[in-house]
Design a protein around this motif. Sequence first.
Motif, PDB file in Angstrom:
ATOM      1  N   UNK A   1       0.923  -1.037   0.165  1.00 49.07           N
ATOM      2  CA  UNK A   1      -0.328   0.444  -0.199  1.00 49.07           C
ATOM      3  C   UNK A   1       1.123   1.511   0.077  1.00 49.07           C
ATOM      4  N   UNK A   2       0.230   2.205  -0.428  1.00 46.15           N
ATOM      5  CA  UNK A   2       0.785   4.049  -0.009  1.00 46.15           C
ATOM      6  C   UNK A   2       1.574   3.617   1.099  1.00 46.15           C
ATOM      7  N   UNK A   3       3.103   4.369   1.137  1.00 43.07           N
ATOM      8  CA  UNK A   3       3.654   4.918   2.217  1.00 43.07           C
ATOM      9  C   UNK A   3       2.759   5.394   3.268  1.00 43.07           C
ATOM     10  N   UNK A   4       2.445   6.583   2.180  1.00 40.39           N
ATOM     11  CA  UNK A   4       1.394   8.235   3.162  1.00 40.39           C
ATOM     12  C   UNK A   4       0.871   7.064   4.199  1.00 40.39           C
ATOM     13  N   UNK A   5      -0.618   6.547   3.371  1.00 38.57           N
ATOM     14  CA  UNK A   5      -1.297   5.568   3.839  1.00 38.57           C
ATOM     15  C   UNK A   5      -1.306   5.006   5.425  1.00 38.57           C
ATOM     16  N   UNK A   6      -0.097   4.182   5.245  1.00 39.01           N
ATOM     17  CA  UNK A   6       0.837   3.686   6.664  1.00 39.01           C
ATOM     18  C   UNK A   6       0.735   4.500   7.512  1.00 39.01           C
ATOM     19  N   UNK A   7       1.212   5.644   7.134  1.00 43.01           N
ATOM     20  CA  UNK A   7       2.011   6.290   7.768  1.00 43.01           C
ATOM     21  C   UNK A   7       1.149   6.833   8.585  1.00 43.01           C
ATOM     22  N   UNK A   8      -0.243   7.581   8.266  1.00 46.36           N
ATOM     23  CA  UNK A   8      -1.725   8.312   8.683  1.00 46.36           C
ATOM     24  C   UNK A   8      -2.227   7.253   9.342  1.00 46.36           C
ATOM     25  N   UNK A   9      -1.876   5.749   9.344  1.00 45.55           N
ATOM     26  CA  UNK A   9      -2.588   4.975   9.682  1.00 45.55           C
ATOM     27  C   UNK A   9      -2.068   4.583  11.227  1.00 45.55           C
TER      28      UNK A   9
END
Length: 403
Positions: free
Chosen positions: A292-300
């Motif tokens: 999954x996109x890195x930004x999505x992982x960091x927001x989660x």
Amino acid sequence: MQSDVTTPFGRRPITLALVKRQIATKEIKPGKSADKWKIFRDASEARELLGLQDRSLAILDALLSFYPENELRQDAQLVVFPSNAQLTLRAHGIAGATLRRHLAFLVDAGLIVRKDSANGKRYARKDKAGTIESAFGFDLSPLLMRAEELAGIAQKVAANRLALKRAKESLTICRRDVRKLITAAIEEGADGDWEKIESVFVELIRRLPRSPSLPDLADLLDEMKILQEEILNMLDFHGKTENYSTNDAHNEHHIQNSNTESFNELEPSSEKEQGARASQSRDQKSEPMKAFPLGMVLRACPDITAYGPGGAIGSWRDLMAAAVTVRSMLGVSPSAYQEACETMGPENAAATIACILERAGHINSAGGYLRDLTARARQGEFSLGPVLMALLRAHGGAAGKTG
């Protein structure tokens, strides 16, 4: 060009900001020039950030029309001195009170400066040769001074508008795809808790603001893509069970892992469920997990950011470095983490460590937990999508409560 600091006539007050703007006009680079209509187009593009309305721009357009040349030049006389009656005509009959209000908006936005005479009248004083010696009215020097700044703002606004348009299009397409996939699954009787999946979809749509910002659209698009991926995984499991199963009970075991309870739970399935699925998945070839996109992982999973190089994570390499640190801190053995990397891929293994860190208070043994997830991933029974969506929703809910 006049550049003396003057104060407004009558009751209009002077502010330090107005003084600074008048002083700044003295610092225009010698010989500088710019097309007045190009500056006007840039100001029009940037009107929302400048706090201007359409009528403000109509008046600015009228003011520029009183300047005889197409180019504003540093060495020219940049004060225009139309009467209110003349301005009203060129501004398409705008009312007097409205005219005065929007002239004030242009001054406050730093696009023009008042050069008031002793009696507040606007006029020019000429020498014997007919050359203007001094003029009182509206100084256009700030437009020339800020030409590059206005061009940069206009480009940023245009880029943001394009990004917003593309985000809306992507969300519309993804929303349409998810809606039709759910409908097809229900109508064709695919196994799964489609009522719960549909409720998740409806909740996402309900959260869409009437006038969404780019961050609003990006967050919803991320979650909608996760939901779409989970639906496709469920339908893929449904297809595989039709190919590999020998009875209906066998089918049920395969589909259980894709039940939408996984959207709310990070805990692994029961030993009974795992044993039943393992027996049927032993001969199946596992497919690579989607990253999954890195930004999505960091927001989660924002907690892992503190363990990145310099306390920040800007790339997958940074996340994987942080995951090694967190792995050791959580007591996960090197062999367990290596096995996860080989099974899930290094990016997904690092993201899984980030998820475990986020839920560390609810997990007794991080090492045993990771080995269990790795085993499930090897059998094609574990997906990061539901985990990330659950964490995204949890953080969104928390933000809403505190705000």
